[in-house]
Each structure stands twice: as structure tokens, then as C-alpha cells.
Design a protein around this motif. Structure first.
Motif, PDB file in Angstrom:
ATOM      1  N   VAL A 268       0.842  -1.194   0.000  1.00 19.54           N
ATOM      2  CA  VAL A 268       0.000   0.000   0.000  1.00 19.54           C
ATOM      3  C   VAL A 268       0.878   1.245   0.000  1.00 19.54           C
ATOM      4  O   VAL A 268       2.098   1.164   0.140  1.00 19.54           O
ATOM      5  CB  VAL A 268      -0.942   0.019   1.227  1.00 19.54           C
ATOM      6  N   ASN A 269       0.240   2.395  -0.160  1.00 21.50           N
ATOM      7  CA  ASN A 269       0.970   3.663  -0.225  1.00 21.50           C
ATOM      8  C   ASN A 269       1.117   4.350   1.132  1.00 21.50           C
ATOM      9  O   ASN A 269       1.834   5.350   1.234  1.00 21.50           O
ATOM     10  CB  ASN A 269       0.274   4.620  -1.187  1.00 21.50           C
TER      11      ASN A 269
ATOM     12  N   LYS B 175       1.387   8.816  10.476  1.00 20.78           N
ATOM     13  CA  LYS B 175       1.372   8.098   9.205  1.00 20.78           C
ATOM     14  C   LYS B 175       2.729   8.116   8.500  1.00 20.78           C
ATOM     15  O   LYS B 175       3.538   9.028   8.698  1.00 20.78           O
ATOM     16  CB  LYS B 175       0.305   8.702   8.281  1.00 20.78           C
ATOM     17  N   LEU B 176       2.937   7.128   7.665  1.00 27.03           N
ATOM     18  CA  LEU B 176       4.045   7.085   6.717  1.00 27.03           C
ATOM     19  C   LEU B 176       3.425   6.968   5.333  1.00 27.03           C
ATOM     20  O   LEU B 176       2.628   6.058   5.073  1.00 27.03           O
ATOM     21  CB  LEU B 176       4.956   5.887   6.995  1.00 27.03           C
ATOM     22  N   ILE B 177       3.758   7.904   4.442  1.00 23.38           N
ATOM     23  CA  ILE B 177       3.088   7.995   3.148  1.00 23.38           C
ATOM     24  C   ILE B 177       4.128   8.043   2.029  1.00 23.38           C
ATOM     25  O   ILE B 177       5.134   8.753   2.134  1.00 23.38           O
ATOM     26  CB  ILE B 177       2.198   9.251   3.080  1.00 23.38           C
TER      27      ILE B 177
ATOM     28  N   ILE C  75      -4.405   7.946  -2.316  1.00 24.16           N
ATOM     29  CA  ILE C  75      -3.594   7.019  -1.529  1.00 24.16           C
ATOM     30  C   ILE C  75      -4.075   5.591  -1.680  1.00 24.16           C
ATOM     31  O   ILE C  75      -3.290   4.657  -1.794  1.00 24.16           O
ATOM     32  CB  ILE C  75      -3.607   7.433  -0.042  1.00 24.16           C
ATOM     33  N   GLY C  76      -5.392   5.388  -1.678  1.00 26.35           N
ATOM     34  CA  GLY C  76      -5.938   4.045  -1.726  1.00 26.35           C
ATOM     35  C   GLY C  76      -6.004   3.429  -0.341  1.00 26.35           C
ATOM     36  O   GLY C  76      -5.994   4.137   0.673  1.00 26.35           O
ATOM     37  N   PRO C  77      -6.056   2.105  -0.235  1.00 32.09           N
ATOM     38  CA  PRO C  77      -6.151   1.450   1.082  1.00 32.09           C
ATOM     39  C   PRO C  77      -4.975   1.834   1.979  1.00 32.09           C
ATOM     40  O   PRO C  77      -3.843   1.992   1.517  1.00 32.09           O
ATOM     41  CB  PRO C  77      -6.115  -0.041   0.737  1.00 32.09           C
TER      42      PRO C  77
END
Length: 331
Positions: free
Chosen positions: A109-110, A160-162, A198-200
Motif C-alpha cells: 500500500v501507499n 502516518k508514513l506515506i 492514496i488508496g487502502p
């Protein structure tokens, strides 16, 4: 590489704790970007000292422009494949970024997030704002939006980490998503616009990010008489959320309506009586909104009985109810 961006403004008393918690990370391929936002208390010098002692630390000095402008500058200068954010008076567990990166890789995931707690100046842990899951879970964008609208989800970018490219246009040359300047509740404002991109997102159990609850910070009032700008900004965010839901998540119409009513009631419950006048355009608009949407509110299954009572009272006699509420709070 992970780039962790830390906006710094007059937090010298807490800054070393914050930076040391990042230098102790078990994930080692990192850069720490300290953005000195025009500090006047010596925080900038602390940043420079850490940069001189550790090659992972970079410092950007700028004129004061607020946390959003500092974060945006950090994103623009980040070299990492992933980006995290930490406020300069907070601190994190040593394995936080290792856990977040592992989750991103495992679930392909992103972005990933982890729980946070709040600690007061006496060291007491305050009740959870957002309750982390008991085990890892992957949350789809629409479900994440629903959690935010129901005041259960965590909108903070600090937990968060993105993936870095989520903030950029496909060309990679200019920022597509920025933190809004001059407003509070900026994390919510940006995140609800990015969710679909971002998506899930993976959500991890436990608390690894520690918020230092400090009176006098941007979003906290020093006394009951002060009226934080955050309440007006939250009403504006409710309008943005309604637009996004209409375009992308029509199944959340009841939830976003409930969110809009809730945010407007929060505004009415905190605005000083002296500001409840005809010259205050936002106040007048909120009263009109509450009156126009009273019946819809009464039929909304997501609003509590207490919400509906307050809605009715503020629609009928806003100044009188606000005066009574203020007296009850002082008792």
C-alpha cells in the motif's frame, strides 16, 4: 529512504527530546528535515547543532509562516521515498518507522498509520482521541472517510508514513497536494482530499506517537473565554467534506450531514456571546443552516438525541442558549 519532516517554532524546551527520539529509530535509512519556521527562542540553533553532529539531520531556515508552510517546504526538499511528520514538541517510539515501513511493504500500500496518545505536562496519559485497532487492518478510502466523519478516525499526518509521490503530480515536478496555509485542522483538510489517491491504508495496533498536550499551542485554548480559530476552520472543512462525498462517496451522505451538523454545533457551543451578532457572517450562516436543516437533522439516524436537542435549541434561541451554556460551564 524515509524523510521525517519536523516543523520547528519556539519549542526549544522540548526539541531535543523530539529529535533524539528520531535519531534512535531502529529503521536507519532516514533523513530528518528540521524546518526552523523563524524561531526566536534559540530553537534554530538547536537544530543546527544536531545537524552538525549527525549527517541524517538537515535544517531549513525560513521566515515564520506557520506549520503548514514549514511542512510544505519540507516536502519540497525531501529526498526519501516515504514521508513522515513529527511535531517538534512530540516524540515517537524507537521502532515506529520500522513498523510503519514493514506494514507498507507487507500489504503493498501507499500509506500506513499507528496509534497516538496524549500526555499532559505532569506525565499523565489522557483518554484516547482515536482508538487504534486490536490487530492490523487495511482500510479502504471510503471506509476511512466514514471513520473520519464519525469522529472515530485519525486524520493526523504525524501518525502516518506515506509514499512521497502521493504529494506530487505525475510529472513529479510540482506539488499537487499541499497543507493549506493560515488555517487550523489542516491535516483533516488535506487528508480527505488525498484518500482516494492514496488508496487502502494499513492501521496498526498500539501507540507509538506521543503528543505532548501543551496549553497555548495552536489548537488549544488557554482559557474558556478564548475562541480558537479551529472551530471556524472545522466548519469550513465540513463544507469541503460534503463536496468530496457528493463526488466520490455518495453512500456517506448521512454521515457527512451528521458531521456538518456536529461541527456547527461545536462552533455554537464555543463562540463568545459577544461575537454572536449581525456583523459576524459565519455565525449568521450557521444559524440559517441549522434552521433550514432542522427537519433533516431530526430524521438523521447518526445524530444522537443530545445532538438533536442542541440543534433545536440553537435554531430557536442561539444567544440565550449560549449564555446558559456558558453559565453552566462556570459552575
Amino acid at each position: 529512504m524515509i524523510s521525517v519532516i519536523v516543523p520547528v517554532y519556539n519549542t526549544k524546551k522540548y526539541l531535543e527530546r523530539c529529535i533524539n527520539s528520531l535519531l534512535k529509530q531502529t529503521y536507519t535509512d532516514m533523513e530528518i528535515i528540521l524546518v526552523d519556521d523563524g524561531s526566536t527562542d534559540g530553537s534554530g540553533e538547536v537544530c543546527d547543532r544536531f545537524a552538525a553532529g549527525d549527517r541524517r539531520v538537515r535544517v531549513l531556515h525560513k521566515e515564520n509562516g506557520g506549520s503548514s508552510s514549514a511542512r510544505n517546504l519540507g516536502i519540497d526538499n525531501a529526498k526519501g521515498d516515504y514521508i513522515g511528520f513529527v511535531d517538534s514538541d512530540d516524540y515517537v517510539d524507537a521502532d515506529m518507522y520500522e513498523r510503519l515501513y514493514a506494514a507498507v511493504c507487507e500489504y503493498h500500500v501507499n500509506a500506513a498509520q499507528i496509534g497516538r496518545d496524549e500526555i499532559d505536562p505532569d506525565g499523565n496519559i489522557l483518554p484516547d482521541i482515536c482508538i487504534p485497532p486490536e490487530k492490523e487492518e487495511c482500510i479502504a478510502p471510503e471506509k476511512f472517510m466514514e471513520e473520519l466523519l464519525m469522529h472515530r478516525g485519525d486524520c493526523s499526518f504525524c501518525t502516518k508514513l506515506i509514499r512521497r509521490e502521493m504529494f506530487f503530480r505525475e510529472s513529479g515536478n510540482s506539488l499537487d497536494y499541499r497543507f493549506p496555509l493560515g488555517v487550523l485542522n489542516e491535516d483533516f483538510h488535506l487528508l480527505i482530499q488525498m484518500l482516494d489517491r492514496i488508496g487502502p491504508m494499513v492501521s496498526l495496533p498500539g501507540h507509538a506517537y506521543h503528543v505532548f498536550y501543551r496549553l497555548g499551542s495552536n489548537s488549544r485554548k488557554e482559557s474558556r473565554e478564548n475562541f480558537s480559530r479551529v472551530f471556524a476552520d472545522s466548519v469550513d472543512n465540513a463544507g469541503l467534506a460534503a463536496e468530496i462525498v457528493k463526488r466520490k462517496y455518495p453512500g456517506l451522505e448521512a454521515a457527512v450531514f451528521r458531521f456538518g451538523i456536529f461541527q456547527r454545533l461545536e462552533y455554537m457551543l464555543h463562540i463568545p456571546v459577544a461575537q454572536m451578532n449581525r456583523e459576524n457572517g459565519m455565525y449568521r450562516d450557521i444559524v440559517r443552516y441549522l434552521r433550514r436543516n432542522w427537519l433533516k437533522s431530526m430524521r438523521n439516524p447518526l445524530l444522537t438525541r443530545k445532538n438533536k436537542i442542541y440543534h433545536t435549541l440553537f435554531a430557536l434561541a442561539p444567544r440565550g442558549i449560549r449564555k446558559l451554556h456558558r453559565k453552566l460551564r462556570r459552575m
